[in-house]
Design a protein around this motif. Structure first.
Motif, PDB file in Angstrom:
ATOM      1  N   ALA A  28      39.133 -12.512  20.310  1.00 21.01           N
ATOM      2  CA  ALA A  28      40.363 -13.261  20.588  1.00 21.01           C
ATOM      3  C   ALA A  28      40.168 -14.761  20.372  1.00 21.01           C
ATOM      4  CB  ALA A  28      40.870 -12.988  21.999  1.00 21.01           C
ATOM      5  N   SER A  29      39.113 -15.108  19.625  1.00 22.16           N
ATOM      6  CA  SER A  29      38.846 -16.520  19.353  1.00 22.16           C
ATOM      7  C   SER A  29      38.189 -16.630  17.971  1.00 22.16           C
ATOM      8  CB  SER A  29      37.951 -17.105  20.452  1.00 22.16           C
ATOM      9  OG  SER A  29      37.754 -18.485  20.223  1.00 22.16           O
ATOM     10  N   THR A  30      37.154 -17.445  17.865  1.00 23.53           N
ATOM     11  CA  THR A  30      36.497 -17.720  16.581  1.00 23.53           C
ATOM     12  C   THR A  30      35.184 -16.969  16.489  1.00 23.53           C
ATOM     13  OG1 THR A  30      37.494 -19.919  16.452  1.00 23.53           O
ATOM     14  CG2 THR A  30      35.529 -19.536  15.116  1.00 23.53           C
ATOM     15  N   ILE A  31      34.921 -16.384  15.307  1.00 25.59           N
ATOM     16  CA  ILE A  31      33.633 -15.743  15.056  1.00 25.59           C
ATOM     17  C   ILE A  31      33.050 -16.289  13.756  1.00 25.59           C
ATOM     18  CG2 ILE A  31      34.267 -13.615  16.281  1.00 25.59           C
ATOM     19  CD1 ILE A  31      34.688 -12.325  13.500  1.00 25.59           C
ATOM     20  N   ASN A  32      31.730 -16.116  13.595  1.00 32.73           N
ATOM     21  CA  ASN A  32      31.020 -16.524  12.381  1.00 32.73           C
ATOM     22  C   ASN A  32      30.516 -15.297  11.645  1.00 32.73           C
ATOM     23  OD1 ASN A  32      31.242 -19.349  12.810  1.00 32.73           O
ATOM     24  ND2 ASN A  32      29.572 -19.251  14.312  1.00 32.73           N
ATOM     25  N   LEU A  33      30.768 -15.274  10.336  1.00 30.29           N
ATOM     26  CA  LEU A  33      30.269 -14.194   9.485  1.00 30.29           C
ATOM     27  C   LEU A  33      29.200 -14.782   8.560  1.00 30.29           C
ATOM     28  CD1 LEU A  33      33.685 -12.536   8.554  1.00 30.29           C
ATOM     29  CD2 LEU A  33      32.076 -11.824  10.335  1.00 30.29           C
TER      30      LEU A  33
END
Length: 331
Positions: free
Chosen positions: A42-47
């Motif tokens: 429900a926020s920011t993720i890093n791939l």
């Protein structure tokens, strides 16, 4: 970061992710997976992209584990990998003083290129859009690259050197402008040891005989071009004024000689009539007087100990005229 030099690794940042949805980074060419999926929060993720060595475009698929449904997000992400620039230098040359040589620089990468190089003593820099780039130089040195960068990156692959040798021009001196009479013969000597001689009358000997009787009264220029073993050439011109009357070389004796010749330091002028001689002058190949004296002996000693090696000219004068000799000083 979306641009790297040579290779790089970064994260694709995805905002406003949904809880429990798995987001998979993929290569857009074949949809192959890059790393493991990352669950939304429900926020920011890093791939993470992992290390990439060439420009790559990525897409992202979103998968709902509960339903097994998935879709490809509309956004694409491109990471650009710029090749590191390279540079090579060539252009060995042997030239004569006053001539130029061309150094050639070849590059890879994207223009403009910023180049640092050295001649073995001093450092220089230039920027160019040309490939290859030609640099015209006139100074001797061993030229080498020290740094290269292009529009995107700084490179480390630099190679090649250029050795430029500049040979001195040969020294030729016909003497100062002079005067003879219609009774005189003057021998002009360009000096020994040259590969070739070319006088202004197209003769090719070391000496040129000037005959006052043949010339008649007037002013005449005589020039010679010499070439040495390095194929370097130089020239000199002398003006000879021819007057009517008795010989200006009648200086009171026919037995004057100079010895030893060549000399390492001391030499003698033998057979002088000291009552008639006004002055003896010694001057170098550039016409600069280095000694002047009035002789006090019929066998006058002159010391060239502190003079540089080379050709020197001896001028002996009195009220009747002038006589010239040439002497070689050796180390």
């Amino acid at each position: 970061q979306s641009n790297f030099c040579g290779s790089g690794a970064t994260n694709i940042v995805l905002n406003n992710t949904e809880n429990f949805i798995e987001y998979q980074l993929r290569n857009d060419v074949d949809n192959s997976n890059i790393g493991a999926p990352v669950t939304g929060n429900a926020s920011t993720i890093n791939l993470p992209t992992g290390t990439i060595n060439e420009t790559t475009t990525f897409n992202i698929s979103a998968n709902n584990p509960a339903t097994g449904c998935s879709l490809e997000l509309s956004d694409l992400f491109t990471i650009t990998i710029n090749d590191l620039p390279t540079a090579t230098l060539s252009g060995d040359a042997t030239i004569c003083e006053g001539e130029t040589a061309d150094l050639t620089f070849n590059f890879t990468g994207s223009s403009p290129w910023n180049v640092n190089y050295t001649d073995g003593t001093n450092s220089y820099n230039f920027t160019t859009f040309d490939n290859p780039y030609t640099l015209t130089i006139s100074d001797a040195g061993t030229y080498a690259l020290t740094a290269i960068s292009d529009a995107n990156c700084t490179g480390t692959d630099i190679s090649g050197t250029a050795s430029v040798v500049v040979n001195d021009l040969p020294e030729v001196f016909l003497g100062n402008d002079t005067t003879i009479t219609t009774n005189d013969t003057l021998i002009l000597d360009a000096g020994e040891g040259f590969s070739s001689y070319l006088w202004n009358d197209n003769t090719t000997e070391q000496t040129l005989t000037v005959n006052g009787t043949d010339l008649g009264q007037g002013n005449y220029d005589f020039s010679v071009e010499v070439e040495d073993v390095n194929t370097c050439s130089n020239s000199d011109t002398i003006n000879v004024s021819v007057e009517s009357g008795s010989s200006v070389n009648e200086i009171g004796t026919e037995n004057i000689s100079v010895y030893p010749n060549p000399t390492k330091s001391i030499f003698f002028i033998k057979g002088l009539n000291t009552e008639n001689i006004n002055q003896i002058s010694i001057y170098n190949a550039n016409g600069k007087i280095i000694q002047e004296l009035k002789p006090n002996s019929e066998n006058q000693e002159i010391n060239l100990q502190h003079a540089a090696s080379g050709i020197y000219f001896i001028r002996i004068t009195n009220r009747n005229g002038t006589l010239y000799f040439k002497i070689l000083k050796q180390d």
